[in-house]
Enzyme design. Structure first.
Site, PDB file in Angstrom:
ATOM      1  N   ASP A 218       0.793  -1.243   0.000  1.00 28.62           N
ATOM      2  CA  ASP A 218       0.000   0.000   0.000  1.00 28.62           C
ATOM      3  C   ASP A 218       0.818   1.282   0.000  1.00 28.62           C
ATOM      4  OD1 ASP A 218      -2.363  -1.200  -0.210  1.00 28.62           O
ATOM      5  OD2 ASP A 218      -2.908  -1.082   1.904  1.00 28.62           O
ATOM      6  N   ALA A 219       2.122   1.175  -0.151  1.00 29.19           N
ATOM      7  CA  ALA A 219       2.889   2.419  -0.228  1.00 29.19           C
ATOM      8  C   ALA A 219       2.658   3.058  -1.597  1.00 29.19           C
ATOM      9  CB  ALA A 219       4.366   2.133  -0.018  1.00 29.19           C
TER      10      ALA A 219
END
Lengths: 600, 376
Positions: A218-219
């Site tokens: 999710d970065a």
């Protein structure tokens, strides 16, 4: 006979419950009964419940009579001309609010053409089933409900243009997004809520691809060029407040540049920004430890009279200084009076926050993520037309979460940006996606919204075509600058001599019971001892009585308060917490005798 | 024993020696035999736990961590309603606490040769089941005027359970005082013999006689014949290990109960230890977790070393700890410190917690070895 309960309490009986309820409802629509009351007839138990208390969630519906909507053409025309409004419709009995109980007695149609004589109500719009923030999610009907929840929760934390008079306000702990924009893909709720008056995000170009592993879990990857041009910049405001308090005996705090004789005087350097009145001058760049409002207070204890006379001389320093790890620029100084008539000084400090690694961003679909890397513009992937994405979003966030609306918004945003118009993405009532795709083709792009991108480092073409589009992104209020924390040395607690707890107190991170167990399990005995050395002390112990002895620094001599001078006294290393426990035992009358011997 | 094995007689455990002895016979070459034994000895030494390893803590963590993933609550026993078993974390806690009365005691009764074929197994099962008066009666009536309790017997049920009127009456005479028992058809009449107007007494007696024991074995609340492999066994809810083992139909070598305390008092502490291991492993397997059995064995050992069952509670194993500080750091510190102060207890700081408190190296792992030479 039917029992009637008003607000859950039995009040009486009626002949025919159903008839009673129907009559009461038509009276309510006529305006003879308050529209706050809701009636519910339970057929199974033959009971009538009347509710008019507060705290019930209610929602509006259009009343239907004999299969015909009671909202007439004439009313619609009047509405369009602004001759009547919502409240008039409620008064006329066209729209009524139902609570959860009364809804049990209704049959509600979604659309006009579905109406049959059995129907009692008609939905105003499918969007009314959603709350305000959830209605702000475009194409929400393509999503799981959990994602809509997440999406609306995230939007509430977004930075934006929260109030037009922000420069005059003294808000505590607020953020202001610079260059905020209204979304290209919007919903009807954006219009209703005047979203363009207080927007909370920016329209940016997003590519869905991996980038060197820096957008795992999710970065997101940010384009440094975009950041330099102002993407996600925000200002953080924090006030410093000081008050001239009054104390017993006519003593008073004083805002001033503290005198050097004052007890607790800081370094001279810390007061350098203060003007003559003891308040900092605007636009001075302050950092950790700098005094913002200089203040002195009268001494804490005024028990004896002699001290009373000396009171002025022994004033205490009580200035307001910048907290540990904070910096900023003094933005605004306000001198006023509070309710008690005391002098009140508020100073607002502003700090510009440029996106950095660890700052949190989100789209409107519950796809939040933290910045994993900021890439130089020249290293970003680019398309043949020279477009470089502002954000690279990981494709692994899509399949498991099934946020189709996220993908549709990218398509819609792209069409909107290219065609120069806003796209209506209202949940259940949005522009057709197939039409958007066709329009995209007519604008010269691939129907599936993908583009050929080139590697930013090597210039090579990526084998896969990359999904690129425009979407509305928001910066969330969780920023590393407010959370970063580390400690090597620092303050300790007075009682236990152990490090303080928490970021605000510059505390340590506790190595707890279970963490201790891991050291023991590894047999790392000496490492464990070293970890727990934070409160170690050396205590002189009398070998005769086993109690803690006294060391006289002046005479450089140790003696035992019980056995005197002529005893063996040995310095023993132990944790201060244990020494404290020994003292507590002593206060309980328990004699804890330490028996010393050589360990090896 | 082989000549080559003799020097290892004291160095290797019996089981390994026996296995080597058997396998090595097929190998004729003396040198090869020796090589194999040396390799086995090396492997055996490698597998041994090193001195200073904190086995207790590792066991605790190894059981405790999977414990966090266990489901709470009970599961229903497949097939039969009202028969459920405590599993998961509550069962583990129950076992390790050394509770005398488990929440759901159960037995698996294996039967001797002619009885395990399944014929008449239902009859046998019902004979074991504890039958109370209320199970074989249709109704209880109280005649206040004549101070009489009338018990209407359920003949069908009695036939099913092979109970005669006499057994019922026997049970009543044994357990009921102050009533004259009269028997007429399927009605038993109990006449109060005491003073008149003792309505309260009569009503109390009416409730009391409901639980009068009629037939079977006390404590066996439910029976369920089950086919296990080739033979039939009886699974019971409720347990009475001693009385069941005394029955001639029962195979006392294989019959088990999950009540550890009962096993301990009937078969002895070693059997109780094995039951702890079996029961804990059963739960762990049931939950699909994987814990090395040796961790469980260590826990079972500590619970049983004293010769009687001790739970891992402040009254059991923890109470046996030598160190005051270690006991106090568990539960009820004040109690331990006051008692220690009263008798002048000495703490020799020989285990982990005390030394952590004092910020001394803990005597495990690298903290264990010391210098022989005195430094002055």
């Amino acid at each position: 006979m039917t029992d009637v309960y008003v607000n859950g309490r039995f009040t009486g009986t009626v002949e025919d419950g159903r008839e009673f309820v129907n009559n009461a409802r038509s009276e309510r629509r006529r305006g003879n009964l308050t529209d706050n009351a809701n009636l519910y007839y339970n057929e199974l138990s033959d009971e009538v419940f009347v509710e008019c208390g507060r705290g019930r969630a209610r929602r509006p519906l259009i009343v239907v009579k004999d299969g015909q909507s009671s909202l007439t053409e004439q009313q619609i025309k009047q509405l369009e001309k602004n001759e009547i409004g919502w409240n008039d419709l409620v008064k006329q009995g066209t729209i009524e609010y139902l609570d959860a109980a009364e809804e049990e007695n209704t049959l509600v149609a979604f659309f006009d053409h579905e109406l049959t004589p059995e129907h009692t109500h008609l939905e105003i719009m499918p969007l009314t089933m959603l709350g305000l923030t959830t209605a702000l999610v475009p194409y929400g009907n393509f999503n799981q409900s959990t994602r809509l929840n997440a999406g609306s929760k995230n939007q509430k934390q977004a930075l934006g243009f929260y109030a037009a008079n922000f420069s005059l306000r003294m808000d505590m702990d607020v953020n202001l997004l610079q260059y905020s924009q209204k979304p290209i893909v919007n919903t009807i709720m954006h219009e209703i809520s005047d979203y363009d008056k207080h927007p909370a995000g920016q329209n940016i170009v997003v590519a869905i691809m991996s980038y060197e592993g820096y957008n795992m879990e999710d970065a997101i990857i940010l384009n440094r060029g975009s950041v330099d041009r102002g993407l996600g910049r925000s200002t953080y405001f924090r006030p410093a407040i000081a008050e001239e308090l009054r104390y017993a005996g006519g003593l008073v705090d004083e805002v001033c540049v503290p005198d050097k004789e004052v007890k607790g005087y800081k370094a001279e350097r810390d007061y350098r920004f203060l003007e003559e009145d003891g308040i900092i001058s605007p636009e001075s760049a302050v950092a950790e430890g700098d005094v913002i409002i200089g203040k002195t207070s009268p001494p804490r204890f005024l028990s004896s009279l002699d001290e009373y006379n000396l009171a002025a001389a022994t004033r205490r320093e009580s200035s307001v200084a910048m907290r540990h790890g904070e910096e900023g620029i003094v933005d605004f100084v306000l001198i006023t009076e509070n309710e008690e008539g005391n002098k009140l000084i508020q100073v607002r400090i502003r700090d510009q926050r440029i996106p950095e690694i660890g700052d949190k961003f989100t789209s409107r679909h519950g796809q939040k993520g933290v910045v994993g890397l900021i890439v130089n513009e020249e290293d970003m992937p680019f398309s043949s037309s020279g477009i470089k994405p502002d954000i690279i979003f990981s494709p692994h966030g899509i399949p498991s979460r099934m946020t189709i609306s996220h993908l549709i918004e990218l398509v819609g945003g792209k069409v909107g940006a290219l065609a120069g118009r806003y796209i209506n993405g209202t949940t259940f009532d949005a522009e057709n996606i197939d039409d958007l795709r066709k329009e995209l083709v007519s604008l010269g792009f691939a129907e599936n919204c993908t583009e050929t991108l080139f590697n930013g480092h090597t210039g090579e073409m990526f084998t896969a075509r990359i999904f690129v589009g425009n979407m509305y992104y928001m910066k969330l209020k969780h920023m590393v600058a407010n959370k970063i924390h580390s400690r090597a040395r620092g303050p300790i607690q007075l009682l236990t001599r152990q490090p303080t707890e928490g970021r605000a107190k510059e505390g340590g991170l506790r190595l707890g019971e279970m963490e201790k167990d891991t050291f023991v399990a590894h047999g790392a005995s000496l490492l464990l001892k070293e970890r727990f050395d934070s409160d170690k002390t050396i205590v002189p112990v009398c070998e005769e009585c086993g109690l803690i002895a006294i060391h006289d620094e002046f005479k450089n001599k140790s003696y035992c308060p019980i056995c005197g001078d002529n005893v063996e006294i040995t310095n023993i290393e132990m944790s201060y917490a244990f020494k404290l426990m020994l003292d507590e035992f002593k206060s309980l009358g328990i004699y804890t005798k330490l028996q010393l011997k050589y360990k090896y | 024993m082989l000549e080559a094995l003799k020097p290892y007689k004291e160095k290797l455990p019996k089981k390994i020696l026996a296995e080597l002895d058997e396998k090595l016979e097929k190998i004729s070459s003396q040198t090869r035999q020796k090589k194999i034994i040396e390799a086995v000895y090396e492997q055996y030494n490698n597998a041994k736990v090193e001195a200073g390893e904190s086995v207790g803590l590792v066991s605790a963590e190894s059981i405790g961590e999977p414990g966090t993933q266990m489901t709470l609550n009970t599961f229903h026993f497949a097939g039969v309603s009202e028969m459920n078993v405590t599993v998961g974390l509550p069962r583990i806690i129950e076992i390790l606490d050394g509770r005398v009365n488990p929440k759901t005691p159960m037995m698996e009764i294996y039967l001797n040769k002619p009885f395990n074929k399944g014929e008449d197994i239902k009859k046998l099962a019902l004979a074991i089941k504890e039958t109370k008066l209320v199970d074989v009666t249709k109704e209880f009536q109280v005649n206040i005027v004549e101070s009489v309790i009338e018990i209407v017997l359920d003949k069908e049920k009695m036939k099913e359970l092979a109970i005669t009127d006499n057994t019922v009456i026997k049970g009543l005479t044994k357990n009921l005082k102050g009533f004259a028992i009269k028997h007429k058809g399927n009605v038993i009449m109990l006449k109060y013999r005491g003073k008149e107007e003792a309505i309260n007494e009569i009503y109390k007696a009416k409730e009391a006689i409901k639980t009068v024991f009629v037939k079977g074995i006390k404590g066996i609340k439910q029976v369920l014949p089950v086919k296990r492999g080739e033979e039939f066994i009886i699974v019971t809810a409720g347990s009475n290990f001693k009385d069941i083992l005394e029955l001639e139909e029962v195979d006392e070598t294989r019959t088990v109960t999950n009540n550890i305390d009962e096993v301990g008092s009937v078969l002895g502490i070693e059997a109780a230890r094995q039951t702890i291991i079996n029961e804990v492993n059963k739960v762990i397997e049931n939950q699909g977790l994987n814990v090395d059995s040796r961790h469980v064995m260590l826990v079972a050992d500590t619970m049983c070393v004293a010769g009687e069952l001790k739970g891992i509670t402040r009254y059991g194993v923890v109470n046996e700890k030598a160190s005051v500080l270690a006991r106090a750091s568990f539960e009820t510190p004040i109690k331990h410190i006051i008692n220690a102060a009263l008798v002048g207890e000495v703490d020799y700081l020989t285990s982990v917690v005390e030394n952590v408190m004092l910020n001394q190296p803990v005597p495990v792992g690298t903290g264990l070895p010391g210098l022989v030479t005195k430094i002055k």
